[in-house]
Design an enzyme around this catalytic site. Structure first.
Site, PDB file in Angstrom:
ATOM      1  N   HIS A  41      48.905  29.021  36.278  1.00  0.00           N
ATOM      2  CA  HIS A  41      49.762  29.993  36.974  1.00  0.00           C
ATOM      3  C   HIS A  41      50.772  30.667  36.050  1.00  0.00           C
ATOM      4  CE1 HIS A  41      50.601  31.963  40.614  1.00  0.00           C
ATOM      5  NE2 HIS A  41      50.448  30.944  41.427  1.00  0.00           N
TER       6      HIS A  41
ATOM      7  N   ASP B   9      47.644  34.998  38.419  1.00  0.00           N
ATOM      8  CA  ASP B   9      48.224  34.998  39.760  1.00  0.00           C
ATOM      9  C   ASP B   9      47.114  35.125  40.797  1.00  0.00           C
ATOM     10  OD1 ASP B   9      50.949  34.884  38.873  1.00  0.00           O
ATOM     11  OD2 ASP B   9      50.766  36.991  38.306  1.00  0.00           O
TER      12      ASP B   9
END
Length: 471
Positions: free
Chosen positions: A442, A446
């Site tokens: 992350h 995304d």
């Protein structure tokens, strides 16, 4: 020991760019035993593969300085080998004829000294043509390069490296093989690097020996040894039947890598459902003919990998790694393939998977999976992966949360194909469905980009039909 000649320190070689140590699994030679050139002297276990370290010297095995089961850092001395007595005589007589500034007492330390500290004097005294290949980077050969050169009788010191820092690549060896330049001069060059060469000054001889030791690389045995797992009943609770299992170096390496991945990478997870009914029909149509013509089984995995690499072309950020102050997007799409054995999970790499057709991918998968289970992987087979694919559906899994193969940005699992009722145009039909599960870093990725990537993989898989070509 004087009758055996000069003791030469053998150090743990630089096995690969990402490896900093290896564990001695078993010594194949004991003190006092004769050692031939290129004969394996010990088996080692690394984070990647189990392999053998060959000797590049001919002589008698001396003291073993690393015990079985001991982890040794790259560059540390693991043993000594005594070369022929003639080398001691030539070393004592050479200074007066060549290099008076190098005293005989300096010869022995230079053997085990770092390459960087001894390369410069050698380059000043040798011809310019040899100086280009005497650098520290070009002195480290990968197992693939060393194996290819040995197979065709090439002298690597005569090949100009084009890799990072002048390192010799497999492409350089193939080019030299086509030109025939290194092969023609190999015998003379090999004679010049022998420890007993009478014309060599002591400092140069020591440097040459040091290069030979550091260039030893790794050669895989046919059946790499994995430490035996012994079960013994715990004394503290014998009635409960508890057992203790020794953690092997390989299992310890897996644990360390998994811990690093989950502690450094903020994992996120997403999944998409794919209708692969057309793919199932396509494979059923082609698998028998493919087995007859190619000799291997046509699985669903090459179709998946082809769909994945085509999606990565559209979303190259998926093919990247985190580098603190920047994100590095890899140019080549090298797919790591998770292959499970009884003892571990290995991730051999399909190099430049985007340049292969479905049939080519099928052969790569079969070859890597077979050699993984036979313990015949080379270090180069484990290097350079940029995106990992795991076929968890092979043992019936329908949903999984994979751990990212550090330092990559994502890993995708292909779950089991199951028939389910699906609504199509307000009608219920039985279709072959599969789940694709994606774990992502992350810091780099995304939900939006990963959602689009998975949708592209889905579109690619669902676009297969009975007219799809394998070649």
């Amino acid at each position: 020991m004087s009758q055996k000649g000069n003791p030469t320190d053998v150090v743990m070689p630089q096995l690969a760019e990402s490896l900093v140590s290896a564990t001695i699994a078993k010594w194949l030679k004991q003190p006092g035993e004769t050692v031939e050139q290129y004969e394996p002297i010990c088996e080692v276990i690394t984070d990647k593969v189990n392999a053998e370290i060959p000797s590049v010297l001919e002589g008698v095995m001396g003291e073993l300085l690393a015990a079985e089961g001991q982890e040794v850092a790259v560059g540390e001395v693991i043993c000594q080998i005594y070369t022929g007595a003639g080398s001691a005589e030539s070393a004592s007589s050479a200074p007066a004829a060549s290099a008076p500034s190098n005293a005989p007492a300096q010869t022995q330390p230079a053997v085990s000294a770092p390459v960087q500290s001894t390369a410069a004097p050698q380059r000043q005294s040798e011809p310019a043509a040899a100086a280009g290949t005497a650098g520290a980077m070009s002195g480290r050969y990968s197992p693939a390069v060393q194996s290819l050169a040995s197979e065709h009788g090439l002298n690597l010191s005569l090949i100009q490296g084009t890799g990072a820092g002048g390192r010799i690549t497999r492409r350089d060896v193939l080019k030299a093989l086509e030109n025939g330049t290194a092969q023609a001069q190999a015998p003379a060059a090999q004679q010049s690097t022998a420890p007993s060469a009478p014309a060599a000054p002591p400092a140069s001889a020591a440097v040459t020996t040091d290069y030979a030791v550091r260039n030893s690389g790794m050669h895989l045995s046919e059946t790499p040894a994995i430490p035996k797992i012994e079960l013994e009943q715990a004394e503290t609770a014998p009635a409960r039947g508890e057992h203790l299992i020794d953690v092997t170096p390989l299992r310890n390496a897996i644990a360390r890598n998994m811990r690093q991945s989950v502690s450094e990478i903020p994992h996120a997870w997403t999944m998409i459902e794919v209708d692969v009914t057309n793919l199932v029909m396509l494979r059923n149509k082609l698998k028998e003919e493919f087995k007859r013509s190619e000799g291997i089984t046509l699985t669903y995995l090459p179709f998946l990998i082809k769909a994945v690499v085509n999606a990565i072309k559209d979303y190259p950020i998926m093919n990247s790694v985190w580098a603190v102050d920047k994100i590095i997007v890899k140019r080549d799409i090298n797919v790591s393939l998770a292959v499970g054995t009884e003892d571990s999970v290995m991730t051999p790499v399909i190099q430049r998977a985007d340049q292969k057709n479905i049939a080519g991918l099928a052969h790569e998968i079969e070859d890597l999976a077979r050699r993984t289970r036979e313990g015949k992987l080379k270090l180069d087979d484990m290097q350079g992966g940029t995106f990992t694919v795991n076929n968890t559906g092979s043992f019936g899994s329908v949903l999984s949360y994979p751990i990212i193969n550090y330092p990559q940005a994502a890993i995708l699992t292909f779950e089991s194909i199951v028939k389910r009722p699906v609504v199509i145009n307000d009608m219920i039909g039985v279709r072959s469905m599969v789940n694709l599960c994606l774990s992502l870093d992350h810091r780099i990725l995304d939900g939006v980009i990963c959602g689009r990537f998975l949708q592209r993989v889905k579109d690619n898989l669902e676009s297969y039909n009975l007219e799809t070509k394998l070649y």
